[in-house]
Design an enzyme around this catalytic site. Structure first.
Site, mmCIF file in Angstrom:
data_model
loop_
_atom_site.group_PDB
_atom_site.id
_atom_site.type_symbol
_atom_site.label_atom_id
_atom_site.label_comp_id
_atom_site.label_asym_id
_atom_site.label_seq_id
_atom_site.Cartn_x
_atom_site.Cartn_y
_atom_site.Cartn_z
ATOM 1 N N TYR A 1 -30.241 -43.783 -5.344
ATOM 2 C CA TYR A 1 -29.366 -43.067 -6.281
ATOM 3 C C TYR A 1 -28.334 -44.021 -6.864
ATOM 4 O O TYR A 1 -28.032 -45.080 -6.302
ATOM 5 C CB TYR A 1 -28.654 -41.879 -5.600
ATOM 6 C CG TYR A 1 -27.647 -42.264 -4.531
ATOM 7 C CD1 TYR A 1 -26.340 -42.603 -4.865
ATOM 8 C CD2 TYR A 1 -28.003 -42.268 -3.191
ATOM 9 C CE1 TYR A 1 -25.419 -42.939 -3.882
ATOM 10 C CE2 TYR A 1 -27.084 -42.603 -2.203
ATOM 11 C CZ TYR A 1 -25.796 -42.942 -2.560
ATOM 12 O OH TYR A 1 -24.876 -43.285 -1.587
ATOM 13 N N CYS A 2 -27.783 -43.618 -8.029
ATOM 14 C CA CYS A 2 -26.638 -44.300 -8.611
ATOM 15 C C CYS A 2 -25.505 -43.268 -8.715
ATOM 16 O O CYS A 2 -25.490 -42.304 -7.951
ATOM 17 C CB CYS A 2 -26.989 -44.919 -9.964
ATOM 18 S SG CYS A 2 -27.494 -43.731 -11.224
ATOM 19 N N PHE A 3 -24.580 -43.446 -9.639
ATOM 20 C CA PHE A 3 -23.438 -42.524 -9.664
ATOM 21 C C PHE A 3 -23.823 -41.124 -10.135
ATOM 22 O O PHE A 3 -23.504 -40.131 -9.490
ATOM 23 C CB PHE A 3 -22.317 -43.080 -10.548
ATOM 24 C CG PHE A 3 -21.076 -42.225 -10.529
ATOM 25 C CD1 PHE A 3 -20.338 -42.071 -9.370
ATOM 26 C CD2 PHE A 3 -20.680 -41.541 -11.667
ATOM 27 C CE1 PHE A 3 -19.212 -41.247 -9.346
ATOM 28 C CE2 PHE A 3 -19.556 -40.730 -11.656
ATOM 29 C CZ PHE A 3 -18.817 -40.587 -10.484
#
Length: 367
Positions: free
Chosen positions: A94-96
């Site tokens: 995941y990222c932000f």
């Protein structure tokens, strides 16, 4: 490839492995327990791309990102992501926000022959889920608060129950002037995330109540979430009792024996430095309550503490510490707790020693 997911509940309940591809500075501000940070961009690279985005738009920023992360740098990062994916085939990345960065990492991995799913909504959505989840649980389940004088073993009661939330454990602080550990506390977001995940797991086991230790709003540098703290101020109290001698012995174990061991563990090759840091830690705790204790009394206790430290350094014996611990209980902590209890008497629903308190709370959870 397994599908992307937004089943946050399962992820946290099952401690699903996760790879966080945000920049290190983002990860340091807040993360989830056990997550590994393998960033797409360094802090410097992210800053450059962000500045370019503001001045030149998304396409130009993406183009700059590809120029910054290319060649050997790109290959090294893909290799690290692929190693994680192979080691944790059940995991996610995941990222932000679950957007461009995590999609790009997915794409590059796929080009390298590794299909790996991402978390829809990313860190932001998972963080929101935990905040809402904790509030929902503290509102829907009755709270019981374990209170008592310093040294009665409130934390031991919390640890003995499977319906408890360990505020001090997650804050990595014992909640008093001497409560710091040899290693730092987590940041506020990490504290809240860990607490929310524990609440999720406790209620998943079918808990009909939540048990917490009586705490102020601050546990060291960590702040108890506002809604939880508000509910704690209205919840019934279970008052834990123990003899004065047992309390002194327990404090001796926690704040002298165990703390010295913590510093020794951090400096295994330099026992002298470990002891110096331990002594500084104890004396610093006393200095922090000087105003409330009174300068003259603080000086007397400091002298006793310094003598006890000198004997411990010389002989290894910790028995002399009992004198300042006993005096601190008699002159400072017990009067303070007596004053605090005077305003809480109507909330006390049970009093007893440790075994009786644990039995009471276990039985209460069955109702």
């Amino acid at each position: 490839m397994r599908e992307n997911t937004e089943d946050f509940r399962r992820i946290f309940l099952q401690s699903v492995p996760m790879m966080d591809v945000r920049a290190p500075v983002e990860f340091a501000k807040g993360a989830f327990p056990g997550v590994i940070n393998l960033p797409l961009m360094t802090d410097s690279e992210r800053q450059q791309v962000g500045t370019y985005y503001k001045h030149s738009g998304q396409e130009a920023a993406i183009s700059l990102g590809h120029k910054l992360v290319h060649g050997d740098i790109k290959e090294q990062r893909i290799a690290a992501w692929a190693d994680f994916a192979r080691a944790h085939p059940e995991g996610y990345l995941y990222c932000f926000r679950g957007g461009l960065r995590s999609q790009l990492v997915q794409q590059w991995l796929a080009e390298a022959g590794v299909e790996y799913p991402r978390i829809v909504g990313g860190y932001k959505a998972m963080r929101r889920y935990l905040i809402d989840s904790l509030e929902e649980r503290v509102r829907s389940l009755p709270l019981n608060i374990v209170a008592g004088l310093t040294g009665t073993g409130k934390t031991e009661v919390i640890e003995a129950l499977d319906t408890s939330l360990d505020l001090e454990g997650h804050a990595h602080h014992r909640g008093s002037s001497f409560g710091r550990h040899a290693t730092p506390q987590p940041n506020q977001i990490d504290f809240e995330n860990a607490l929310a995940i524990e609440a999720l797991r406790v209620t998943e086991r079918g808990a009909s109540q939540l048990v917490l230790e009586d705490e102020g709003r601050m546990v060291g540098s960590c702040t108890v979430p506002l809604e939880l703290f508000r509910m704690m101020q209205e919840a019934p109290l279970v008052w834990l009792e123990d003899s004065f001698d047992n309390r002194v012995t327990r404090i001796l174990g926690d704040y002298v024996i165990d703390m010295h061991a913590e510093f020794a563990g951090l400096h295994p090759g330099d026992p002298q430095q470990a002891f110096d840091l331990f002594a500084e830690h104890l004396l610093g705790g006393l200095l922090r309550i000087r105003k409330r204790l009174g300068g003259e009394k603080q000086q007397v206790l400091q002298g006793i503490m310094e003598d006890a430290l000198a004997e411990q350094r010389r002989t290894g014996s910790v028995e002399a510490h009992r004198e300042w611990i006993g005096a601190l209980l008699t002159d400072y902590y017990d009067p303070m707790y007596a004053y605090q209890r005077s305003g809480k008497d109507e909330r006390v629903v049970f009093s007893g020693e440790q075994a009786a308190v644990v039995e009471y709370l276990v039985e209460r959870s069955k109702r």
